[in-house]
Every structure is written in C-alpha cells, then in structure tokens.
Motif scaffolding. Sequence first.
Motif, PDB file in Angstrom:
ATOM      1  N   PHE A  60     -36.387  25.144  25.202  1.00 36.85           N
ATOM      2  CA  PHE A  60     -35.431  24.809  24.207  1.00 36.85           C
ATOM      3  C   PHE A  60     -34.485  25.999  24.094  1.00 36.85           C
ATOM      4  O   PHE A  60     -33.290  25.826  23.862  1.00 36.85           O
ATOM      5  CB  PHE A  60     -36.250  24.583  22.737  1.00 36.85           C
ATOM      6  CG  PHE A  60     -35.376  24.236  21.607  1.00 36.85           C
ATOM      7  CD1 PHE A  60     -34.591  23.110  21.843  1.00 36.85           C
ATOM      8  CD2 PHE A  60     -35.062  24.975  20.784  1.00 36.85           C
ATOM      9  CE1 PHE A  60     -33.866  22.203  20.925  1.00 36.85           C
ATOM     10  CE2 PHE A  60     -34.255  24.452  19.643  1.00 36.85           C
ATOM     11  CZ  PHE A  60     -33.435  23.483  19.786  1.00 36.85           C
ATOM     12  N   LEU A  61     -34.940  27.275  24.033  1.00 39.27           N
ATOM     13  CA  LEU A  61     -34.159  28.397  23.671  1.00 39.27           C
ATOM     14  C   LEU A  61     -33.293  28.797  25.005  1.00 39.27           C
ATOM     15  O   LEU A  61     -32.530  29.850  24.858  1.00 39.27           O
ATOM     16  CB  LEU A  61     -34.792  29.705  23.136  1.00 39.27           C
ATOM     17  CG  LEU A  61     -35.469  29.416  21.657  1.00 39.27           C
ATOM     18  CD1 LEU A  61     -36.155  30.686  20.983  1.00 39.27           C
ATOM     19  CD2 LEU A  61     -34.070  28.913  20.805  1.00 39.27           C
ATOM     20  N   THR A  62     -33.525  28.119  26.127  1.00 39.49           N
ATOM     21  CA  THR A  62     -32.952  28.716  27.480  1.00 39.49           C
ATOM     22  C   THR A  62     -32.025  27.595  27.994  1.00 39.49           C
ATOM     23  O   THR A  62     -31.764  27.501  29.264  1.00 39.49           O
ATOM     24  CB  THR A  62     -33.812  29.070  28.326  1.00 39.49           C
ATOM     25  OG1 THR A  62     -34.927  28.130  28.438  1.00 39.49           O
ATOM     26  CG2 THR A  62     -34.472  30.522  27.938  1.00 39.49           C
ATOM     27  N   LYS A  79     -30.051  29.333  19.409  1.00 28.60           N
ATOM     28  CA  LYS A  79     -30.752  30.649  19.246  1.00 28.60           C
ATOM     29  C   LYS A  79     -31.739  30.887  18.604  1.00 28.60           C
ATOM     30  O   LYS A  79     -32.577  31.932  18.692  1.00 28.60           O
ATOM     31  CB  LYS A  79     -29.449  31.488  18.720  1.00 28.60           C
ATOM     32  CG  LYS A  79     -28.233  31.651  19.558  1.00 28.60           C
ATOM     33  CD  LYS A  79     -28.780  32.384  21.254  1.00 28.60           C
ATOM     34  CE  LYS A  79     -28.863  33.557  20.731  1.00 28.60           C
ATOM     35  NZ  LYS A  79     -29.315  34.425  22.045  1.00 28.60           N
ATOM     36  N   ASP A  80     -32.314  30.104  17.481  1.00 28.91           N
ATOM     37  CA  ASP A  80     -33.446  30.199  16.713  1.00 28.91           C
ATOM     38  C   ASP A  80     -33.613  28.771  15.864  1.00 28.91           C
ATOM     39  O   ASP A  80     -32.812  28.137  15.818  1.00 28.91           O
ATOM     40  CB  ASP A  80     -33.126  31.274  15.692  1.00 28.91           C
ATOM     41  CG  ASP A  80     -34.379  31.802  14.857  1.00 28.91           C
ATOM     42  OD1 ASP A  80     -35.349  31.495  15.353  1.00 28.91           O
ATOM     43  OD2 ASP A  80     -34.003  32.271  13.880  1.00 28.91           O
ATOM     44  N   TYR A  81     -34.763  28.623  15.777  1.00 30.21           N
ATOM     45  CA  TYR A  81     -35.358  27.374  14.928  1.00 30.21           C
ATOM     46  C   TYR A  81     -36.501  27.777  14.070  1.00 30.21           C
ATOM     47  O   TYR A  81     -37.163  28.845  14.354  1.00 30.21           O
ATOM     48  CB  TYR A  81     -35.610  26.371  15.734  1.00 30.21           C
ATOM     49  CG  TYR A  81     -36.876  26.822  16.812  1.00 30.21           C
ATOM     50  CD1 TYR A  81     -38.136  26.285  16.595  1.00 30.21           C
ATOM     51  CD2 TYR A  81     -36.432  27.178  18.163  1.00 30.21           C
ATOM     52  CE1 TYR A  81     -39.213  26.549  17.294  1.00 30.21           C
ATOM     53  CE2 TYR A  81     -37.627  27.132  18.915  1.00 30.21           C
ATOM     54  CZ  TYR A  81     -38.808  27.148  18.563  1.00 30.21           C
ATOM     55  OH  TYR A  81     -39.844  27.551  19.275  1.00 30.21           O
ATOM     56  N   PHE A  95     -27.342  27.241  16.279  1.00 31.77           N
ATOM     57  CA  PHE A  95     -26.493  26.927  17.685  1.00 31.77           C
ATOM     58  C   PHE A  95     -25.708  28.072  18.008  1.00 31.77           C
ATOM     59  O   PHE A  95     -24.749  28.190  16.860  1.00 31.77           O
ATOM     60  CB  PHE A  95     -26.062  25.607  17.901  1.00 31.77           C
ATOM     61  CG  PHE A  95     -27.175  24.373  17.949  1.00 31.77           C
ATOM     62  CD1 PHE A  95     -28.172  24.256  19.072  1.00 31.77           C
ATOM     63  CD2 PHE A  95     -27.470  23.624  16.947  1.00 31.77           C
ATOM     64  CE1 PHE A  95     -29.204  23.358  19.078  1.00 31.77           C
ATOM     65  CE2 PHE A  95     -28.432  22.564  17.004  1.00 31.77           C
ATOM     66  CZ  PHE A  95     -29.165  22.585  18.124  1.00 31.77           C
ATOM     67  N   LEU A  96     -25.322  28.483  19.111  1.00 31.48           N
ATOM     68  CA  LEU A  96     -24.456  29.560  19.398  1.00 31.48           C
ATOM     69  C   LEU A  96     -23.408  28.558  20.301  1.00 31.48           C
ATOM     70  O   LEU A  96     -23.960  28.189  21.469  1.00 31.48           O
ATOM     71  CB  LEU A  96     -24.884  30.801  20.081  1.00 31.48           C
ATOM     72  CG  LEU A  96     -24.030  31.464  20.594  1.00 31.48           C
ATOM     73  CD1 LEU A  96     -23.241  32.428  19.908  1.00 31.48           C
ATOM     74  CD2 LEU A  96     -24.572  32.774  21.478  1.00 31.48           C
ATOM     75  N   ARG A  97     -22.265  28.834  20.128  1.00 30.68           N
ATOM     76  CA  ARG A  97     -21.218  28.091  20.899  1.00 30.68           C
ATOM     77  C   ARG A  97     -21.063  28.851  22.149  1.00 30.68           C
ATOM     78  O   ARG A  97     -21.405  30.308  22.100  1.00 30.68           O
ATOM     79  CB  ARG A  97     -19.768  28.045  20.198  1.00 30.68           C
ATOM     80  CG  ARG A  97     -19.579  27.152  19.257  1.00 30.68           C
ATOM     81  CD  ARG A  97     -18.245  27.181  18.887  1.00 30.68           C
ATOM     82  NE  ARG A  97     -17.942  26.381  17.635  1.00 30.68           N
ATOM     83  CZ  ARG A  97     -17.909  26.985  16.232  1.00 30.68           C
ATOM     84  NH1 ARG A  97     -18.266  28.339  16.074  1.00 30.68           N
ATOM     85  NH2 ARG A  97     -17.474  26.246  15.321  1.00 30.68           N
ATOM     86  N   VAL A  98     -21.045  28.297  23.364  1.00 32.31           N
ATOM     87  CA  VAL A  98     -20.849  28.998  24.869  1.00 32.31           C
ATOM     88  C   VAL A  98     -19.876  28.426  25.547  1.00 32.31           C
ATOM     89  O   VAL A  98     -19.378  27.290  25.433  1.00 32.31           O
ATOM     90  CB  VAL A  98     -22.264  28.917  25.484  1.00 32.31           C
ATOM     91  CG1 VAL A  98     -23.300  29.793  24.665  1.00 32.31           C
ATOM     92  CG2 VAL A  98     -22.480  27.439  25.684  1.00 32.31           C
ATOM     93  N   THR A 105     -28.284  36.684  25.391  1.00 34.60           N
ATOM     94  CA  THR A 105     -29.653  37.301  25.607  1.00 34.60           C
ATOM     95  C   THR A 105     -30.796  36.405  25.304  1.00 34.60           C
ATOM     96  O   THR A 105     -30.729  35.768  24.114  1.00 34.60           O
ATOM     97  CB  THR A 105     -29.525  38.511  24.634  1.00 34.60           C
ATOM     98  OG1 THR A 105     -28.457  39.506  24.770  1.00 34.60           O
ATOM     99  CG2 THR A 105     -30.979  39.366  24.637  1.00 34.60           C
ATOM    100  N   VAL A 106     -31.437  36.206  26.663  1.00 35.39           N
ATOM    101  CA  VAL A 106     -32.577  35.247  26.375  1.00 35.39           C
ATOM    102  C   VAL A 106     -33.959  36.021  26.832  1.00 35.39           C
ATOM    103  O   VAL A 106     -33.810  36.640  27.434  1.00 35.39           O
ATOM    104  CB  VAL A 106     -32.063  33.926  26.852  1.00 35.39           C
ATOM    105  CG1 VAL A 106     -31.006  33.175  26.253  1.00 35.39           C
ATOM    106  CG2 VAL A 106     -31.934  34.141  28.504  1.00 35.39           C
TER     107      VAL A 106
END
Length: 203
Positions: A60-62, A79-81, A95-98, A105-106
């Motif tokens: 999920f985080l990648t 990025k976090d949950y 969520f981080l906009r990309v 950083t993952v």
Amino acid sequence: MSNQSYQLKADARERVGKGSARELRRNGLIPAVIYGDKQAPISITLNTNEVTKRVHAGGFLTTIVNVDVDGKSYRVLPKDYQLDPVRDFVLHVDFLRVSGNTQVTVEIPVHFVNDEKAPGIKQGGVLNIVRHAVEVHCPADKIPEFFTVDLTGAKIGDSIHISSVTLPKDVHPVIADRDFTIATIVAPAAGVTEDEEEGTEEA
C-alpha cells in the motif's frame, strides 16, 4: 518495479474534526488528506472497505494511486495510515502528491531466495533477518516492489550486507555511510557437529 497503480474514488470533505470523522466512519467512510507539491492540502473521504482491502493486500505504501475527487484526478502516494486496533480497518490516510520529478522515501521489503542452496542452512544454521525492509530514496515512478537477496553459497557465520543487493538505477539507501547488514547465517543452538562439517567439505 512496484505494483501497478490503481484508482480510488473520493469526495471532497468540507467539515473536519473528531466529530465529523466519527460520523463519516459510522457511514462507512474514512477521512483522508492529500498534501505536498507546494499546494494547499485537500481533505477528502474514501470508502472504508475499499481502502482497507488495499492496505491488507500489501504494497500500500509503495504503490501510486490515482485519486478521483469529484471528477478531478490526483496522482498520489500513500504516506501513512491508521488502523483500528480492535477491528483492523483503516481510520485515516495521508496521501502525498507526486509527479515525475518527485523523490520519495519508502521502505522496500526484502525477499530471500535459494535458501536450499545455502550450505549454512543445510547444516542446520538459521537465517537471522536483521532488516525485513530497507528504507530508500527513489523517484516516485521507480519504486521497487521488493529487493531480492540470493542465499546461494551462504555459510554459517556469513553476513549479507546491502552491497550484496542489486539496486535499480536512482534507488539509494537512506543509510549511506556504511555497508549495513541485512541478514546473517547463525549456528544452530546445539552447534554444528564435526561429521556435518566434514560431510559439507566432501560435498
């Protein structure tokens, strides 16, 4: 590369605060926020069941997500949950906009293969995993799904370091000042017998 991106449907959220969040959760929704890329944060709501399934499916985080907010699409990386400690469903997501230039950083999981080809494990040695995942800096579009560590030839007492892992281009460990250990092959509690050692040498 990481899992293929997917889409989530969301609605803009005007009300914020604990009371609003509790009401959302009673209705099968969770609060979330999209931030970053030098833009104002956007508060949204998502379907609880859909997001929880994605979290428990792994990666999920990648994995990049395309979040559709009232018809407008945002490309983001979770990025976090937060998980409910009792019922194990998702309570909130950041969520981080990309974009193509975004560096993230993952933590990338480590997979170990060919343990049957490791003499140390054949002798009864144990794979002691020091790091189940490695934190890296990389482009948002090039997040690896996992790193592979080949145990072929590993003997008791051997250490596997990050230098033994083939990293994709533009992927760099966060720890850059040393060749850190990912795993070791340790002797069994009872030790290795002389007969086992001689048998291994003869083989």
